[in-house]
Design an enzyme around this catalytic site. Structure first.
Site, PDB file in Angstrom:
ATOM      1  N   THR A   1      49.373  42.269  36.727  1.00 28.22           N
ATOM      2  CA  THR A   1      50.708  41.683  36.877  1.00 28.22           C
ATOM      3  C   THR A   1      50.665  40.221  36.456  1.00 28.22           C
ATOM      4  OG1 THR A   1      50.440  40.774  39.116  1.00 28.22           O
ATOM      5  CG2 THR A   1      51.093  43.097  38.942  1.00 28.22           C
ATOM      6  N   ASP A   2      51.800  39.677  36.061  1.00 30.24           N
ATOM      7  CA  ASP A   2      51.928  38.229  36.010  1.00 30.24           C
ATOM      8  C   ASP A   2      51.991  37.749  37.460  1.00 30.24           C
ATOM      9  OD1 ASP A   2      52.212  35.638  35.078  1.00 30.24           O
ATOM     10  OD2 ASP A   2      53.853  36.097  33.717  1.00 30.24           O
TER      11      ASP A   2
END
Length: 567
Positions: free
Chosen positions: A284-285
């Site tokens: 994920t960011d």
């Protein structure tokens, strides 16, 4: 997941490596598996905190913000010496080794590299990022950015991208991946499914890529597919919705059910895994961004991000709470054991593919001293400065400037405090730029507003009599958590707006945002540098004075699609 998938692209594990993954995995408790999912962040050397992360929680990785080399190496050493399983150590190695240590080389922004139109320099950027990053203990580059800068109003993509041409983005991104991964540094293609269409920032809102499936396949999809084919080990997923594709893959979805890619199973599994054939690690960011937290409660999104297809969870809002949410999610069925195991196998597979299990992963100060800012790396930075500075438009007869023709120069400096990632303060450029002009014989005055009210402002005639040349030096960087990158002029009526262009030769230089013609459309001579490294300002003066040619090409439309910006 069949563990033998780790024999395939992008891991390519051999029998010995696969055996390490299998035996390590088999000996993990459920809590230890959950620990591996978390990718934390370090801003400073904090021994008790780092030891807890590595020893008690057993996190899978840590991203370093830029620090001095001693602090980075001490941080990495504390983590790796305390960890039972070696950690992934990452940084935003987008523009050079300075992304992890202030003692590293800044080669140049992605857009500066793109302005050279030479993929070899993108390759060298990846190589330098890997060599300098590894010298202080990193093994993972959160780069390259392969967003496509379609929207000049986007406040975060901008010079972090290779521009607005998908083909150039693809060539440059692939060259960076090769340069980094040949040196044993994992690369991360970001930010799937692609930023740069919306004018909003995913740090502040769930942003939207509005492309149709066909448009996306021809542009962002083509870029991602190519970099996956080239062997990029990881993909970082943004909190960016791709609604038309989501609905194509799952026609039952209603508008209110559309999720950002970081939570959208149809994008993570249906598009990234199945259609694009990605077998590597999905990260994920930053999960602290509003773009992820707006559409789903925190206690749900933590486990659902892994269940729906991500393998690692970047950062926490509250460490203990997020770990508890992940564990509770597993107990309550929001996260399945099958998905947990798949994610952990890919995490271990990535670590094995980097041979982290074969070394102690403790950086050597002697190596760092030799590698950081060495002559070869500085030479590459100088090449980038020379070949990227772009003369966008020119008033005939003004350039080159000399002190014989334009002895008296008035400088208007317009500066911001933060760089493109928002966590380092930058000093003003005018203080460095003015002495360079003075060394060429110019008499330079720095603009100071006075008598700003109507009827009390400076005389037009006096301005014409006093100055031979006006130079604007604009240093307004894109950064997280802002909504625009526009010039805010001094009140009232913008007393520092360029209004003497018809009477006094005027040059406007943007050192950061390539789209400032939007706010100074009729400036006749305009230059972009796409950021500043150690060589940019001296090289800029050489070009202004005719000692060097302007060589850069515009990687995006500096005219912002407006007719008056070309005047």
């Amino acid at each position: 997941m069949d563990i033998n998938l780790l024999r395939e692209k992008p891991f390519y594990l051999q029998d010995e490596d696969l055996e390490w993954v299998r035996s390590t995995f088999d000996n993990l408790t459920t809590d230890e598996k959950i620990g591996q999912l978390f990718f934390m962040v370090g801003y400073k050397q904090d021994e008790p905190f780092l030891t807890r992360l590595a020893r008690e929680l057993g996190v899978g990785g840590l991203m370093c913000r830029s620090m001095d080399k001693e602090s980075v190496m001490a941080t990495v050493s504390a983590l790796q010496s305390s960890a039972r399983i070696p950690l992934l150590i990452a940084a935003n190695l987008e523009a050079g080794g300075q992304g992890i240590t202030k003692d590293g080389t800044k080669i140049g922004s992605n857009m500066a590299i793109a302005a050279t139109d030479d993929p070899e320099l993108a390759y060298q950027l990846g190589r330098v990022c890997a060599l300098e990053g590894k010298s202080v203990g990193a093994n993972y580059a959160f780069a390259p950015v392969v967003d496509i800068d379609y929207n000049f109003r986007n406040p975060i993509t901008n010079t972090r991208t290779f521009g607005s041409d998908p083909e150039r983005v693809k060539r440059m991104g692939a060259a960076y991946v090769r340069g980094a991964q040949e040196q044993g540094m994992a690369a991360s293609v970001k930010h799937f499914p692609g930023d740069g269409v919306d004018e909003r920032d995913q740090h502040l809102v769930t942003s939207v890529n509005t492309f149709s499936p066909d448009e996306w396949d021809r542009t962002f999809g083509d870029v991602h597919r190519h970099l996956i084919d080239e062997g990029a080990k990881t993909v970082m997923v943004g909190h960016i919705a791709l609604p038309e594709y989501s609905k194509k893959l799952d026609p039952s979805l209603k508008d209110e059910e559309i999720l950002p890619a970081s939570l959208a199973t149809e994008l993570l599994n249906g598009l990234l895994r199945e259609r694009l054939g990605f077998n590597g690690l999905i990260l994920t960011d930053a999960t602290t961004m509003a773009g992820m937290n707006i559409p789903m409660p925190r206690n749900e999104l933590v486990p659902k991000s892994i269940e729906n297809g991500c393998d690692m969870f970047l950062f926490t809002k509250n460490l203990d709470e997020d770990v508890a949410f992940m564990k509770l999610g597993l107990e309550q069925g929001l996260l399945s054991e099958k998905r947990l195991d798949e994610a952990v196998l890919r995490i271990l597979g990535l670590k094995a593919s980097l041979s982290l299990h074969k070394t102690n992963n403790i950086p050597s100060p002697d190596v760092a001293e030799t590698v950081l800012k060495n002559e070869r790396h500085l030479n590459i930075a100088e090449q980038v400065a020379d070949r990227s500075i772009t003369l966008v438009k020119e008033e005939q007869g003004v350039l080159p400037i000399s002190s014989d023709r334009y002895k008296r120069v008035l400088i208007y400096d317009i500066e911001s405090e933060a760089n493109a990632l928002g966590y380092q303060k930058t000093s003003g450029l005018a203080a460095s730029f003015i002495p360079l002009l003075e060394a060429e014989g110019f008499e330079v005055t720095r603009f100071e507003p006075s008598g700003i009210y109507e009827g009390l402002q400076g005389s037009f005639t006096e301005m014409k009599d006093r100055y031979d040349l006006i130079i604007y030096l604009c240093n307004l960087a894109t950064k997280s958590n802002q909504t625009t990158v526009r010039i805010e002029w001094i009140n009232p009526m913008g007393v520092n707006v360029p209004i003497y262009m018809q009477s006094i030769p005027t040059i406007f230089i943007s050192t950061e945002n390539p789209y400032h013609l939007l706010d100074v459309p009729r400036v006749k001579t305009y230059i972009n540098t796409y950021g500043v490294n150690d060589f940019t300002l001296p090289m800029l003066v050489r070009k202004l004075t005719g000692q060097s040619e302007f060589k850069g090409i515009s990687p995006a439309d500096p005219f912002c699609g407006k007719w008056d910006t070309r005047l």
